[in-house]
Enzyme design. Sequence first.
Site, PDB file in Angstrom:
ATOM      1  N   CYS A 259       0.825  -1.203   0.000  1.00 32.29           N
ATOM      2  CA  CYS A 259       0.000   0.000   0.000  1.00 32.29           C
ATOM      3  C   CYS A 259       0.864   1.260   0.000  1.00 32.29           C
ATOM      4  O   CYS A 259       1.539   1.552  -0.976  1.00 32.29           O
ATOM      5  CB  CYS A 259      -0.989  -0.042   1.168  1.00 32.29           C
ATOM      6  SG  CYS A 259      -2.386   1.093   0.955  1.00 32.29           S
ATOM      7  N   HIS A 349      -3.645  -5.216   0.202  1.00 29.74           N
ATOM      8  CA  HIS A 349      -3.424  -5.683   1.568  1.00 29.74           C
ATOM      9  C   HIS A 349      -3.494  -7.212   1.646  1.00 29.74           C
ATOM     10  O   HIS A 349      -4.573  -7.779   1.809  1.00 29.74           O
ATOM     11  CB  HIS A 349      -4.480  -5.083   2.504  1.00 29.74           C
ATOM     12  CG  HIS A 349      -4.324  -3.618   2.728  1.00 29.74           C
ATOM     13  ND1 HIS A 349      -3.721  -3.097   3.850  1.00 29.74           N
ATOM     14  CD2 HIS A 349      -4.661  -2.559   1.964  1.00 29.74           C
ATOM     15  CE1 HIS A 349      -3.710  -1.777   3.774  1.00 29.74           C
ATOM     16  NE2 HIS A 349      -4.280  -1.425   2.630  1.00 29.74           N
ATOM     17  N   GLU A 351      -2.639  -9.035   4.081  1.00 26.43           N
ATOM     18  CA  GLU A 351      -2.975  -9.522   5.427  1.00 26.43           C
ATOM     19  C   GLU A 351      -4.485  -9.614   5.636  1.00 26.43           C
ATOM     20  O   GLU A 351      -4.971 -10.496   6.324  1.00 26.43           O
ATOM     21  CB  GLU A 351      -2.344  -8.624   6.496  1.00 26.43           C
ATOM     22  CG  GLU A 351      -3.101  -7.370   6.846  1.00 26.43           C
ATOM     23  CD  GLU A 351      -3.126  -6.350   5.726  1.00 26.43           C
ATOM     24  OE1 GLU A 351      -4.025  -5.491   5.732  1.00 26.43           O
ATOM     25  OE2 GLU A 351      -2.255  -6.390   4.840  1.00 26.43           O
TER      26      GLU A 351
END
Length: 379
Positions: A259, A349, A351
Amino acid sequence: MSAQDSALLVLEDGRVFRGAGYGAEGETFGEMVFNTGMTGYQETLTDPSYARQIVAMTSPHIGNTGVNEDDPESRRIQVAGYVVREPARVASSWRATGSLGAALREQGVVGIAIPGTRALTRHLRDRGAMRAGIFSGAAAAAPEAELVERVKASPSMEGADLARDVSTPEPYVVPAIGEKRFTVAAVDLGIKSMTPHRMAERGVEVHVLPATSSAEDILRLDPDGVFFSNGPGDPAAATYAVDALRGVLDAGKPFFGICFGNQIFGRALGLGTYKLRFGHRGINQPVQDRGTGRVDVSAHNHGFAVEAPVDGPFDTPYGPGEVTHVNLNDGCVEGLRLIDRPAFSVQYHPEAAAGPHDASGLFDRFCELMQGSRKEVAE
């Protein structure tokens, strides 16, 4: 104004939405954006990348499962303001420790419930992200023309250096889960708690460092790899992070960024960044790996992007680089890598605590780079 019309959402172009106050009473200003996720509202609220943004949820019913102590991505709610269509009247989940409305009030987050979130979203899709203000209670009694002028006078996201505001003030360590395999220095530009956890699951001991850490601070740990996190604001304003990353690349350490970290990587390679008209915010963005053709549905939260040639390699101070991923909705750059050095980044992202998890294997790729670099040093 009735109790049901006790709040106003005012956009800088003069559009006004009336609704009921939700959360804390008062006023707040920020960049007006929307999130298309159907789940994960607590993760969204506590994501530091949303600092100084007023977030509207396109999912019509928010707060059903309340809030809990396990899902936050940071130590507090980070959004500047919150817009929903219909707040849940009752929190119903065995995991809940409280209601969302109460959490917003306790942390001073001004919100509004409006019947026209679809109209708001369409307006932003036509006009682009813009500054806005939420006014509730006594603050909503001022003339609308005056409130519009106050919104216009509020800070813009362009040129905003926010990473240092949301970063940890002091270093801390997230220990590896199970056997320790690697040590990673993670620069916190607005890191989410799930990110070091995903690395810890893979045997990585993560040393989380403040946003303004220098290359010397990072390399002093002698890490196996270096990670730059997500975060808010304009990457052009975070020159300290660009300088630090250049020092890391000079040292040849394996690097992974996500990001905001992707944007900092781009600027460290000599590329430009620019503000997207609409931005990407949600958990349903299709991203294509240009090497394999694979498409991942991914989680996003960014208003800026890297400007890079997508057709073939380009020159950088660290050898040739290339664009590895693109967004299938608008074609913007979603990933970069150095061809001859162990360094790569993505704009999304992996995660993704609330999902999707298509891209979680990128953490494995980072571990592979660190393992390969360790072998080269041994040889």
